[in-house]
Motif scaffolding. Sequence first.
Motif, PDB file in Angstrom:
ATOM      1  N   UNK A  97      -9.443  35.225 -11.339  1.00 57.08           N
ATOM      2  CA  UNK A  97     -10.406  35.131 -10.241  1.00 57.08           C
ATOM      3  C   UNK A  97     -11.070  33.762 -10.321  1.00 57.08           C
ATOM      4  N   UNK A  98     -10.913  32.962  -9.289  1.00 60.19           N
ATOM      5  CA  UNK A  98     -11.371  31.569  -9.314  1.00 60.19           C
ATOM      6  C   UNK A  98     -12.538  31.341  -8.375  1.00 60.19           C
ATOM      7  N   UNK A  99     -13.405  32.333  -8.235  1.00 59.33           N
ATOM      8  CA  UNK A  99     -14.511  32.246  -7.285  1.00 59.33           C
ATOM      9  C   UNK A  99     -15.812  32.642  -7.977  1.00 59.33           C
ATOM     10  N   UNK A 100     -16.869  31.901  -7.699  1.00 57.81           N
ATOM     11  CA  UNK A 100     -18.215  32.315  -8.066  1.00 57.81           C
ATOM     12  C   UNK A 100     -19.081  32.262  -6.812  1.00 57.81           C
ATOM     13  N   UNK A 105     -28.955  30.773  -8.324  1.00 60.02           N
ATOM     14  CA  UNK A 105     -28.245  31.419  -9.416  1.00 60.02           C
ATOM     15  C   UNK A 105     -26.747  31.436  -9.186  1.00 60.02           C
ATOM     16  N   UNK A 106     -25.994  31.196 -10.252  1.00 56.77           N
ATOM     17  CA  UNK A 106     -24.529  31.259 -10.182  1.00 56.77           C
ATOM     18  C   UNK A 106     -24.116  32.653 -10.647  1.00 56.77           C
ATOM     19  N   UNK A 107     -23.441  33.387  -9.786  1.00 63.69           N
ATOM     20  CA  UNK A 107     -23.078  34.760 -10.090  1.00 63.69           C
ATOM     21  C   UNK A 107     -21.603  35.009  -9.846  1.00 63.69           C
ATOM     22  N   UNK A 108     -21.137  36.155 -10.328  1.00 66.35           N
ATOM     23  CA  UNK A 108     -19.789  36.590 -10.023  1.00 66.35           C
ATOM     24  C   UNK A 108     -19.754  37.157  -8.602  1.00 66.35           C
ATOM     25  N   UNK A 109     -18.546  37.429  -8.122  1.00 71.48           N
ATOM     26  CA  UNK A 109     -18.388  37.835  -6.727  1.00 71.48           C
ATOM     27  C   UNK A 109     -19.033  39.188  -6.451  1.00 71.48           C
ATOM     28  N   UNK A 134     -20.474  24.063 -12.536  1.00 74.76           N
ATOM     29  CA  UNK A 134     -19.556  25.167 -12.307  1.00 74.76           C
ATOM     30  C   UNK A 134     -18.546  25.276 -13.446  1.00 74.76           C
ATOM     31  N   UNK A 135     -18.232  24.161 -14.087  1.00 68.55           N
ATOM     32  CA  UNK A 135     -17.318  24.212 -15.234  1.00 68.55           C
ATOM     33  C   UNK A 135     -17.884  25.093 -16.343  1.00 68.55           C
ATOM     34  N   UNK A 136     -19.193  25.093 -16.509  1.00 68.91           N
ATOM     35  CA  UNK A 136     -19.805  25.923 -17.551  1.00 68.91           C
ATOM     36  C   UNK A 136     -19.588  27.409 -17.289  1.00 68.91           C
ATOM     37  N   UNK A 137     -19.438  27.762 -16.020  1.00 64.17           N
ATOM     38  CA  UNK A 137     -19.206  29.169 -15.691  1.00 64.17           C
ATOM     39  C   UNK A 137     -17.911  29.682 -16.316  1.00 64.17           C
ATOM     40  N   UNK A 138     -16.961  28.780 -16.526  1.00 66.02           N
ATOM     41  CA  UNK A 138     -15.677  29.183 -17.105  1.00 66.02           C
ATOM     42  C   UNK A 138     -15.809  29.656 -18.539  1.00 66.02           C
TER      43      UNK A 138
END
Length: 213
Positions: A93-96, A103-107, A129-133
């Motif tokens: 899954x390549x979407x946030x 806030x950066x969240x999952x879908x 956004x790279x940190x989300x990985x």
Amino acid sequence: MRARPGQRSGEDLRGAAGARSADDRLPAAARELGLPSARLVADGLPYGDWLVAVFERWRSARPRETRVRLFNEIIRQLCGSPSRSESIGLAPVAVVVVETDGGIEQIDTLKSAYDGATRTPLHVLRNSFDEALFEPAIVARQIGRDALSETCLSCDLAGICGGGLYPHRYRSGSGFRNPSVYSRDLYRLITHIRSALREELAAPASRPSPAEA
């Protein structure tokens, strides 16, 4: 369109509305909460049987009336291509989601699992956004088979089903490392499509196969 057992084959309704593309989605559910009431039919697979009926209606249409994403993605995988949908298969899954507060969240589909399922400690003013990985909850959706339960790994369709839609797997205590609450329905649908595809490939070339959808 959401699967509703007992409804007419959805292809007729979509065709009447002039829709050219649709995605048959199973209702929100989780291992934690159990299945919607239609699943209480004794020894039945109401969602699997309904989707098989829709598939057969879709498959028989000449010319093809509607693209149904779920069916197309299953056929793609059976033919050796990766899935392009989070509902089925093992593709990462390549979407946030960036919420209005930054806030950066999952879908959003994860919100049906439990309160706060989408949240991470990340924020666009502090994090890339790279940190989300590197967030464990997001990593779990990038590692394919390694995120599946033992039950799923022992299934011959693990690579096609991929455990089903992620929220449908949730149960407190074991998290998302469970089979989909619709696992039997998915097995019914995928094995039926696999048999149909084999039948089409063995048929004379004059008959279009479902892969041409």
